[in-house]
Design an enzyme around this catalytic site. Structure first.
Site, short mmCIF file in Angstrom:
data_model
loop_
_atom_site.label_atom_id
_atom_site.label_comp_id
_atom_site.label_asym_id
_atom_site.label_seq_id
_atom_site.Cartn_x
_atom_site.Cartn_y
_atom_site.Cartn_z
N LYS A 200 0.85 -1.20 0.00
CA LYS A 200 0.00 0.00 0.00
C LYS A 200 0.88 1.25 0.00
CE LYS A 200 -4.54 0.96 0.90
NZ LYS A 200 -5.64 0.31 0.13
N THR B 16 -4.74 -4.88 1.53
CA THR B 16 -3.91 -3.68 1.69
C THR B 16 -4.65 -2.64 2.54
OG1 THR B 16 -4.62 -2.59 -0.36
CG2 THR B 16 -2.73 -4.10 -0.52
#
Ligand SMILES: O=c1[nH]c(=O)c2[nH]c(=O)[nH]c2[nH]1
Length: 325
Positions: free
Chosen positions: A13, A73
């Site tokens: 991320k 994520t």
């Protein structure tokens, strides 16, 4: 985007924003003559984090669409933000180390984790009380100038965790020195149109990266060993001021040697520099040493160099020999 040289499946991320108020202060750093930096109050610790997790365990998520071991994520974002709430250290490097280890503790399927963090700059404003100006403890100004960044990669080995990459950086420092810079003696051939210049204004962009000999000294829990991006910034500017520059190549070499000689805990310093030297428009202003310049047209030149401890030792010995003469 992080590169994944080992071709181990990886995902993560980016742009995870986490703003923490009242992190413990960083105090006890080694104060150097070139910088007024003494520490960070950390009233505001504003971070933009990128996480990359890697592991063979994630291969079926790519090849089969099997998400059974996939940590979303979105959960990684929450994990990072909540760990900024429990972090008790004082630096970005420390936070990344703390959070990377927490990822490995929590998720067995992750074999290595890389965290990169930009420390977003908020400058303390002044307040006036009874006609006395002091730094405000409440109001800060977001600054879009140079930024400090840290990167850490931790791998799970058979028995423990190992830091496999550690780097601290100062990014996008833009410095102009209005005179005292030359560039001459370079190759002259049928392609050369640039005149020799004995006194140019030198406008440079710098990314500076430094690495510690002992990774744990980067974390800030031994503050006397911690090197702050603010100190690197001030040192670079001070060396620039003092050096009759022959080229950007030579300038960054001298800056790198100074950094390593002042901070012996560092292993090497590497540079990415860019030349944005202004174009001259008005050369002669009557009764003034002033000139008028404008932005240079593209393209721009760049330099890449890593200064080692060996370079720094050589430079120091040479300097000592010159001073003795
Ligand atoms: O400091 C400089 N280094 C170069 O290699 C170079 N090349 C150039 O055109 N100007 C400059 N300046």
């Amino acid at each position: 985007m992080s590169k994944n040289h080992q071709a181990t499946p990886a995902y993560g991320k980016g742009s995870v924003l986490a703003y923490r108020t009242y992190l413990p202060s960083l105090t006890g750093v080694k104060v150097i003559p070139e910088s007024s930096f003494k520490g960070r109050e950390n009233i505001l610790f504003a971070a933009n984090i990128e996480v990359t997790v890697a592991g063979e365990a994630f291969r079926p998520s790519f090849s089969e669409g099997d998400n059974s071991l996939v940590v979303a994520t979105d959960s990684m974002k929450n994990f990072i933000q909540r760990h900024l709430g429990t972090f008790q250290g004082t630096t970005m490097e420390g936070f990344l180390d703390y959070t990377a280890r927490a990822f490995l503790d929590k998720y067995d399927q992750i074999s290595s984790v890389e965290l990169k963090g930009d420390l977003l700059s908020f400058e303390q404003m002044d307040r006036t009380m009874s006609e006395e100006r002091t730094p405000s403890q409440l109001v800060f100004k977001q600054s879009n100038n140079e930024q400090s960044q840290a990167t850490i990669q931790i791998e799970r080995t058979a028995s423990e965790y190992e830091i496999t990459k550690q780097q601290s950086s100062l990014k996008d420092l833009q410095l102009i020195k209005v005179q005292g810079n030359s560039f001459s003696g370079f190759v002259r051939d049928e392609y050369t149109t640039l005149p020799e210049d004995s006194n140019r204004p030198l406008f440079i962009y710098l990314n500076i990266h430094w690495t510690y000999e002992h990774n744990h000294e980067a974390l800030g829990d031994q503050p006397a060993k911690y090197v702050a991006a603010e100190q690197i910034r001030d040192l670079a500017a001070s060396i620039f001021d003092q050096t009759q520059t022959k080229s950007i190549q030579h300038l960054i070499y001298v800056i790198g040697c100074s950094i390593l000689n002042i901070f012996p805990q560092l292993l090497y310093v590497s540079f990415e520099s860019q030349n944005h030297t202004w174009d001259l428009i008005v050369d002669d202003i009557p009764n003034s040493e002033g000139k008028v310049y404008t932005e240079p047209r593209p393209p721009y030149g760049f330099q890449l160099f890593t200064v080692t401890r060996e370079d720094a030792a050589k430079e120091k010995a040479q300097h000592a020999a010159e001073s003795a003469q």
